[in-house]
Design a protein around this motif. Structure first.
Motif, PDB file in Angstrom:
ATOM      1  N   GLU A  52       0.832  -1.210   0.000  1.00 33.34           N
ATOM      2  CA  GLU A  52       0.000   0.000   0.000  1.00 33.34           C
ATOM      3  C   GLU A  52       0.864   1.256   0.000  1.00 33.34           C
ATOM      4  O   GLU A  52       0.618   2.184  -0.757  1.00 33.34           O
ATOM      5  CB  GLU A  52      -0.924   0.018   1.226  1.00 33.34           C
ATOM      6  N   ILE A  53       1.870   1.266   0.860  1.00 32.11           N
ATOM      7  CA  ILE A  53       2.729   2.446   0.954  1.00 32.11           C
ATOM      8  C   ILE A  53       3.494   2.658  -0.346  1.00 32.11           C
ATOM      9  O   ILE A  53       3.495   3.752  -0.917  1.00 32.11           O
ATOM     10  CB  ILE A  53       3.701   2.327   2.153  1.00 32.11           C
ATOM     11  N   VAL A  54       4.138   1.613  -0.844  1.00 33.73           N
ATOM     12  CA  VAL A  54       4.978   1.740  -2.031  1.00 33.73           C
ATOM     13  C   VAL A  54       4.148   2.019  -3.278  1.00 33.73           C
ATOM     14  O   VAL A  54       4.493   2.886  -4.082  1.00 33.73           O
ATOM     15  CB  VAL A  54       5.842   0.468  -2.213  1.00 33.73           C
ATOM     16  N   PHE A  55       3.043   1.310  -3.446  1.00 34.27           N
ATOM     17  CA  PHE A  55       2.254   1.456  -4.664  1.00 34.27           C
ATOM     18  C   PHE A  55       1.449   2.757  -4.675  1.00 34.27           C
ATOM     19  O   PHE A  55       1.115   3.264  -5.739  1.00 34.27           O
ATOM     20  CB  PHE A  55       1.334   0.260  -4.867  1.00 34.27           C
ATOM     21  N   ASP A  56       1.138   3.319  -3.519  1.00 33.54           N
ATOM     22  CA  ASP A  56       0.384   4.576  -3.450  1.00 33.54           C
ATOM     23  C   ASP A  56       1.284   5.809  -3.412  1.00 33.54           C
ATOM     24  O   ASP A  56       0.800   6.927  -3.344  1.00 33.54           O
ATOM     25  CB  ASP A  56      -0.549   4.582  -2.231  1.00 33.54           C
ATOM     26  N   THR A  57       2.582   5.597  -3.453  1.00 28.95           N
ATOM     27  CA  THR A  57       3.529   6.706  -3.412  1.00 28.95           C
ATOM     28  C   THR A  57       3.533   7.445  -4.744  1.00 28.95           C
ATOM     29  O   THR A  57       3.425   6.837  -5.802  1.00 28.95           O
ATOM     30  CB  THR A  57       4.945   6.161  -3.110  1.00 28.95           C
ATOM     31  N   GLU A  58       3.664   8.759  -4.679  1.00 32.89           N
ATOM     32  CA  GLU A  58       3.818   9.553  -5.896  1.00 32.89           C
ATOM     33  C   GLU A  58       5.295   9.564  -6.269  1.00 32.89           C
ATOM     34  O   GLU A  58       6.116  10.175  -5.588  1.00 32.89           O
ATOM     35  CB  GLU A  58       3.309  10.973  -5.670  1.00 32.89           C
ATOM     36  N   TRP A  59       5.610   8.857  -7.335  1.00 32.96           N
ATOM     37  CA  TRP A  59       6.987   8.708  -7.780  1.00 32.96           C
ATOM     38  C   TRP A  59       7.343   9.815  -8.769  1.00 32.96           C
ATOM     39  O   TRP A  59       6.546  10.198  -9.600  1.00 32.96           O
ATOM     40  CB  TRP A  59       7.177   7.347  -8.455  1.00 32.96           C
ATOM     41  N   GLU A  60       8.571  10.292  -8.667  1.00 36.31           N
ATOM     42  CA  GLU A  60       9.107  11.245  -9.638  1.00 36.31           C
ATOM     43  C   GLU A  60       9.953  10.454 -10.630  1.00 36.31           C
ATOM     44  O   GLU A  60      10.736   9.594 -10.226  1.00 36.31           O
ATOM     45  CB  GLU A  60      10.014  12.265  -8.957  1.00 36.31           C
ATOM     46  N   ASN A  61       9.814  10.744 -11.900  1.00 35.77           N
ATOM     47  CA  ASN A  61      10.689  10.139 -12.898  1.00 35.77           C
ATOM     48  C   ASN A  61      12.015  10.866 -12.843  1.00 35.77           C
ATOM     49  O   ASN A  61      12.138  11.986 -13.339  1.00 35.77           O
ATOM     50  CB  ASN A  61      10.078  10.226 -14.298  1.00 35.77           C
ATOM     51  N   ALA A  62      12.981  10.242 -12.205  1.00 36.31           N
ATOM     52  CA  ALA A  62      14.278  10.892 -12.048  1.00 36.31           C
ATOM     53  C   ALA A  62      15.342   9.849 -11.729  1.00 36.31           C
ATOM     54  O   ALA A  62      15.079   8.878 -11.030  1.00 36.31           O
ATOM     55  CB  ALA A  62      14.218  11.902 -10.909  1.00 36.31           C
TER      56      ALA A  62
END
Length: 132
Positions: A52-62
């Motif tokens: 839940e934590i990892v998949f709901d995180t807003e990831w930056e493409n960087a």
């Protein structure tokens, strides 16, 4: 009656999939880029919470360059041969202030978790408590 039956089957099938998952965690040895197997998380609730934590995180493409190798690395593993899932590795750093964690996924996505999710994640993955 049919709806009840389908609800029960759906609930059971989700449970089976969840029971077939685990997380392999590796810990960095000293200041080097060497890791050792640290623990395997197979508790259904803990695996689900990390997901839940990892998949709901807003990831930056960087692509980021960190000062040191990751403190921990982890991957989700699926033991069910019917699930065709890619193995995605995550690298995790505890911030210099020991209050949040930073994560890199597949070397091209980056995120800093909030304090609450950082604390939960590091407690499950590493068995450590971050200062409040």
């Amino acid at each position: 009656m049919v709806v009840l039956f389908l609800s029960i089957i759906a609930g059971c099938s989700n449970r089976i999939v969840n029971e077939e998952q685990k997380i392999n965690v590796q810990k960095r040895i000293h200041d080097e880029n060497n890791y050792k197997d640290f623990k395997v998380i197979s508790d259904n609730d803990e695996v689900q919470k990390v997901q839940e934590i990892v998949f709901d995180t807003e990831w930056e493409n960087a692509k980021v360059q960190m000062e040191s190798p990751a403190d921990y690395r982890f991957i989700f593993q699926y033991k069910n041969p019917n699930i065709e899932a890619k193995v995605v590795s995550y690298k995790l750093w505890i911030s210099p202030n020991n209050d949040v964690v930073e994560i890199v996924m597949k070397d091209d996505a980056y995120a800093i978790l909030n304090k609450e999710n950082s604390s939960i994640l590091i407690e499950i993955l590493a068995g450590e408590n971050l200062p409040n």
